[in-house]
Design an enzyme around this catalytic site. Structure first.
Site, PDB file in Angstrom:
ATOM      1  N   ASP A  45      -9.785  -0.533 -51.992  1.00 13.10           N
ATOM      2  CA  ASP A  45     -10.303  -0.714 -50.619  1.00 13.10           C
ATOM      3  C   ASP A  45     -11.773  -0.295 -50.596  1.00 13.10           C
ATOM      4  OD1 ASP A  45      -7.801  -1.518 -49.528  1.00 13.10           O
ATOM      5  OD2 ASP A  45      -8.140  -0.346 -47.701  1.00 13.10           O
ATOM      6  N   LYS A  95      -6.248  12.226 -62.326  1.00 13.45           N
ATOM      7  CA  LYS A  95      -6.625  13.545 -61.811  1.00 13.45           C
ATOM      8  C   LYS A  95      -5.998  14.575 -62.749  1.00 13.45           C
ATOM      9  CE  LYS A  95      -8.464  16.242 -58.647  1.00 13.45           C
ATOM     10  NZ  LYS A  95      -9.922  16.366 -58.437  1.00 13.45           N
ATOM     11  N   ASP A 111      -4.882   1.900 -55.078  1.00 10.29           N
ATOM     12  CA  ASP A 111      -4.844   1.417 -53.693  1.00 10.29           C
ATOM     13  C   ASP A 111      -6.127   1.838 -52.972  1.00 10.29           C
ATOM     14  OD1 ASP A 111      -4.032   0.492 -51.243  1.00 10.29           O
ATOM     15  OD2 ASP A 111      -2.262   1.774 -51.062  1.00 10.29           O
ATOM     16  N   TYR A 146       4.456   6.295 -54.479  1.00 12.90           N
ATOM     17  CA  TYR A 146       5.051   5.301 -53.577  1.00 12.90           C
ATOM     18  C   TYR A 146       6.539   5.098 -53.861  1.00 12.90           C
ATOM     19  CZ  TYR A 146       0.314   3.866 -52.232  1.00 12.90           C
ATOM     20  OH  TYR A 146      -0.975   3.853 -51.765  1.00 12.90           O
ATOM     21  N   ASP A 153     -11.816  11.600 -58.021  1.00 15.36           N
ATOM     22  CA  ASP A 153     -12.858  11.950 -57.041  1.00 15.36           C
ATOM     23  C   ASP A 153     -14.239  11.508 -57.527  1.00 15.36           C
ATOM     24  OD1 ASP A 153     -12.390  13.868 -58.990  1.00 15.36           O
ATOM     25  OD2 ASP A 153     -12.516  15.609 -57.658  1.00 15.36           O
TER      26      ASP A 153
HETATM   27  C1  LIG Z   1       0.970  -0.949 -47.386  1.00 16.60           C
HETATM   28  C2  LIG Z   1       0.956  -0.424 -48.799  1.00 16.60           C
HETATM   29  C3  LIG Z   1       2.371  -0.231 -49.255  1.00 16.60           C
HETATM   30  C4  LIG Z   1       0.301  -1.358 -49.722  1.00 16.60           C
HETATM   31  C5  LIG Z   1      -1.169  -1.369 -49.825  1.00 16.60           C
HETATM   32  O1  LIG Z   1      -1.946  -0.758 -49.131  1.00 16.60           O
HETATM   33  C6  LIG Z   1      -1.676  -2.219 -50.875  1.00 16.60           C
HETATM   34  O2  LIG Z   1      -0.911  -2.761 -51.648  1.00 16.60           O
HETATM   35  O3  LIG Z   1      -2.909  -2.346 -50.992  1.00 16.60           O
HETATM   36 MG   LIG Z   2      -4.018  -1.001 -49.866  1.00 14.89          MG
END
Ligand SMILES: CC(C)CC(=O)C(=O)O
Ligand SMILES: [Mg+2]
Ligand SMILES: NC(=O)C1=CN([C@@H]2O[C@H](COP(=O)(O)OP(=O)(O)OC[C@H]3O[C@@H](n4cnc5c(N)ncnc54)[C@H](O)[C@@H]3O)[C@@H](O)[C@H]2O)C=CC1
Length: 358
Positions: A249, A189, A245, A142, A221
């Site tokens: 999710d 990884k 990240d 990032y 993975d």
């Molecule tokens: C939009 C990204 C830069 C950030 C993201 O997905 C997160 O911090 O969970």
């Molecule tokens: Mg995110």
């Protein structure tokens, strides 16, 4: 206690959920006799529209001066579908993290018992799952060099880590593991990536300083698979920015929804407290966003930035009570449970406030 809190709603449902988060902060202040003062600032698409910048200097200055920041989300469909846009809402978020030195993003994945049926994962797999992710937040792909070359026909992003960046987040994770079940899983990884081999090398070098903590390494993975197969095998997990990240999710499904996961971004200065979700264009303006991630972020703010453990626990208890009473936003409702009372964002917030004011 006197504290100054900056509310930075951002875009989309960010504004909807932080409105409720701020009400919860104020209810706690009233109940416990604290004096919280508030200010607001722009970030993301709304900031670009107003100032041309995704993170105006004024916002950054206010963040640096605040005792804590309650953050919503950034993002707008206009940019998601226009890869050529040079100024983008997400740049504001990344710059905020870098400028404030927020290198550690703590993402607790805790399933409230009442939501066992809200997940698409079987209850017997889920029951008792409780994971604390440490996602590195100011390095990795990032922040590495990225560029279009070959007349725009080729693009690259650089996955880059320095030893000190890995060491500081990994030490935080080891410290946390000591206070929990003394198990740490590092995700990388390293079978392919040089930056991951450096990551693993650092974890191995630090491990002897924490002989009471058992360390395991997983490749990203396999970790993604194990998280769903057997979430209870994880306790504290430490990983890089990109992997963290994505994994968190995924892990939101252990807690039932993206709308349930709070986070704390901490490091060198003011802590920023933010749901893990984004601006959720698909539900923006409909009044259905789950505010519990923002409310649980308030609990993290109270505990981590202000050291107010009792107040933080009361916020968590309020969420628990609302869920026990059958109140659900749409994302955590179970169509097979007719007793669920489905509420919108503000009405769910009101249930939490009612508990706090009782
Ligand atoms: C939009 C990204 C830069 C950030 C993201 O997905 C997160 O911090 O969970
Ligand atoms: Mg995110
Ligand atoms: N921290 C941030 O500010 C983040 C910003 N984004 C941005 O947000 C925008 C949308 O991205 P998406 O990939 O759709 O991710 P998202 O996290 O905004 O939404 C993913 C899915 O989860 C649902 N969801 C998220 N939060 C919810 C809540 N509180 N209650 C109920 N449902 C919820 C959404 O409706 C959507 O179906 C993009 O512009 C993206 O760049 C994405 C992730 C993090």
């Amino acid at each position: 206690m006197k504290k100054h809190i900056l509310v930075v709603p951002g875009d989309g449902i960010g504004a909807e959920v932080t409105t409720v988060g701020k009400q919860v902060l104020e209810a706690i202040a009233q109940k416990f006799g604290h004096e919280f003062t508030y200010d607001e600032a722009l970030i993301g698409h709304v900031a670009i529209e107003a100032t041309g910048s995704a993170l105006p200097d004024e916002t950054l200055t206010k963040m640096q001066a605040a005792d804590a920041v309650l953050f919503g989300a950034v993002g707008h469909p206009k940019y998601d579908n226009d890869p050529s846009a040079k100024v983008r809402p997400e740049q504001g978020l990344l710059k905020m993290r870098k400028e404030l030195g927020l290198y550690a993003n703590l993402r607790p994945i805790k399933l409230f018992d009442e939501l066992l049926d809200a997940s698409s994962i079987k209850p017997e797999i889920l029951r008792g799952a409780d994971i604390l992710f440490f996602r590195e937040l100011t390095g990795d792909v990032y922040f590495g060099k990225r560029e279009r070359i070959d007349e725009g026909n080729t693009a690259y992003d650089t996955m880059i880590y320095s030893k000190y960046e890995v060491e500081r987040i990994v030490r935080k994770a080891f410290e946390a593991a000591r206070t929990r079940s003394k198990k740490l899983c590092s995700v990388d990884k390293a079978n392919v990536l040089e930056s991951s081999r450096l990551w693993r090398e650092v974890v191995q070098a630090i491990a002897p300083d924490y002989p009471d903590v058992t360390v395991e390494h997983q490749f990203i993975d396999a970790a993604a698979m194990l998280l769903i197969k057997d979430p209870k095998r994880f306790d504290v997990v430490v990983t890089g920015n990109l992997f963290g990240d994505i994994l968190t999710d995924e892990a939101s499904q252990i807690a039932g929804s993206m709308g349930m996961l709070a986070s704390a971004s901490v490091g060198d200065s003011t802590g920023v407290y933010e749901p893990i979700h984004g601006s959720a264009h698909d539900i923006t303006g409909k009044g259905v966003a789950n505010p519990l991630a923002s409310i649980l972020s308030v609990a993290l703010l109270l505990e981590i930035s202000f050291g107010l453990k009792e107040e933080a626990q009361m916020v968590i208890d309020a969420v628990d009570a609302a869920l026990k009473a059958g109140f659900r936003t749409r994302d955590i409702a179970n169509t097979n449970t007719p007793s669920d009372k489905i509420l919108g964002t503000d009405a769910m917030g009101s249930q939490i406030l009612q508990y706090l004011n009782s």
